[in-house]
Design a protein around this motif. Structure first.
Motif, PDB file in Angstrom:
ATOM      1  N   LEU A 141       0.832  -1.208   0.000  1.00  0.00           N
ATOM      2  CA  LEU A 141       0.000   0.000   0.000  1.00  0.00           C
ATOM      3  C   LEU A 141       0.866   1.258   0.000  1.00  0.00           C
ATOM      4  O   LEU A 141       0.605   2.198  -0.753  1.00  0.00           O
ATOM      5  CB  LEU A 141      -0.927   0.005   1.219  1.00  0.00           C
ATOM      6  N   ALA A 142       1.892   1.270   0.834  1.00  0.00           N
ATOM      7  CA  ALA A 142       2.741   2.458   0.942  1.00  0.00           C
ATOM      8  C   ALA A 142       3.565   2.673  -0.315  1.00  0.00           C
ATOM      9  O   ALA A 142       3.695   3.810  -0.792  1.00  0.00           O
ATOM     10  CB  ALA A 142       3.644   2.342   2.167  1.00  0.00           C
ATOM     11  N   ARG A 150      -1.139   6.927   7.593  1.00  0.00           N
ATOM     12  CA  ARG A 150      -2.547   7.133   7.987  1.00  0.00           C
ATOM     13  C   ARG A 150      -3.497   6.448   6.999  1.00  0.00           C
ATOM     14  O   ARG A 150      -4.435   5.762   7.396  1.00  0.00           O
ATOM     15  CB  ARG A 150      -2.861   8.625   8.061  1.00  0.00           C
ATOM     16  N   GLN A 151      -3.229   6.637   5.710  1.00  0.00           N
ATOM     17  CA  GLN A 151      -4.050   5.988   4.690  1.00  0.00           C
ATOM     18  C   GLN A 151      -3.885   4.472   4.746  1.00  0.00           C
ATOM     19  O   GLN A 151      -4.850   3.724   4.565  1.00  0.00           O
ATOM     20  CB  GLN A 151      -3.675   6.505   3.297  1.00  0.00           C
ATOM     21  N   THR A 152      -2.669   4.019   4.977  1.00  0.00           N
ATOM     22  CA  THR A 152      -2.415   2.579   5.095  1.00  0.00           C
ATOM     23  C   THR A 152      -3.202   2.009   6.265  1.00  0.00           C
ATOM     24  O   THR A 152      -3.826   0.949   6.146  1.00  0.00           O
ATOM     25  CB  THR A 152      -0.900   2.317   5.265  1.00  0.00           C
ATOM     26  N   GLU A 160      -3.109   3.731  13.522  1.00  0.00           N
ATOM     27  CA  GLU A 160      -1.971   4.375  12.876  1.00  0.00           C
ATOM     28  C   GLU A 160      -0.656   3.858  13.457  1.00  0.00           C
ATOM     29  O   GLU A 160       0.317   3.662  12.721  1.00  0.00           O
ATOM     30  CB  GLU A 160      -2.072   5.894  12.999  1.00  0.00           C
ATOM     31  N   ASP A 161      -0.630   3.619  14.771  1.00  0.00           N
ATOM     32  CA  ASP A 161       0.581   3.067  15.388  1.00  0.00           C
ATOM     33  C   ASP A 161       0.901   1.692  14.814  1.00  0.00           C
ATOM     34  O   ASP A 161       2.067   1.376  14.549  1.00  0.00           O
ATOM     35  CB  ASP A 161       0.433   2.967  16.911  1.00  0.00           C
TER      36      ASP A 161
END
Length: 193
Positions: A141-142, A150-152, A160-161
């Motif tokens: 994804l990244a 955040r989107q991932t 998010e963590d």
């Protein structure tokens, strides 16, 4: 892609190979032939050469099942992937050396740089395919879809963590592709298998 193999499967497979069970070789080939061929093709960029390396690797495994030591090699999948990379690097170095001798054009240093790049790329491919699916999906994804953490996280349905942790671990695994030494030229002109 083959799933991670449990250590018990690895031991049973090694025992079956040691007994000379042709069916065991067929099972092993079915499970890992695409891994070996893809690794060899990544290094050699040649279908016929990748086919040759695939035959050589499985021939070696058939003739030397006791060469696999799970304490040193890890999983049988990892061992076979290492054999494939080593043999493909050997073939690349061998064909490059022959081309230098016959046609000139280039240097031994350029050949070694090419070998190094090919070996690192093959190792990185293996690391990506062998890493746990959650890490691989986060990296995909990244990297390929240009998502930030955040989107991932949103795409994966995690915090998010957790997304940052997965990305960090995945990148740490990938960075190890550059830290392993490339197999040097084999001694006495023989294959490294």
């Amino acid at each position: 892609m083959a799933k991670d193999t449990p250590p018990r499967w690895d031991r049973r497979m090694q025992q079956r190979l040691a007994r000379g069970e042709a069916a065991a070789l067929g099972e092993l080939y079915d499970r890992f032939a695409s891994l070996v061929h893809n690794t060899a093709h990544r290094v050699l960029e040649d279908e016929e050469a990748a086919d040759l390396v695939t035959r050589e690797v499985f021939g070696y495994v058939w003739e030397n099942p006791d060469a696999y030591d799970p304490r040193e090699e890890g999983s049988m999948r990892a061992w076979i992937a290492r054999l494939a990379r080593r043999q493909a690097v050997y073939r690349l170095r061998q064909s490059g050396t022959r081309a230098l001798a016959e046609h000139g054009g280039g240097s031994a240093e350029e050949l070694e740089q090419k070998v190094r790049r090919a070996a690192v790329a093959a190792r990185a491919d293996y690391i990506v395919t062998a890493m746990p699916a959650p890490l691989r999906r986060a990296l995909e994804l990244a990297y390929f879809q240009r998502r930030d953490y955040r989107q991932t996280a949103a795409d994966l349905g995690v915090t998010e963590d957790e997304a940052r942790r997965r990305l960090r671990l995945g990148l740490q695994l990938l960075s190890s592709a550059h830290t392993r030494p490339v197999e040097g030229p084999p001694g006495h002109g023989g294959s490294p298998l």
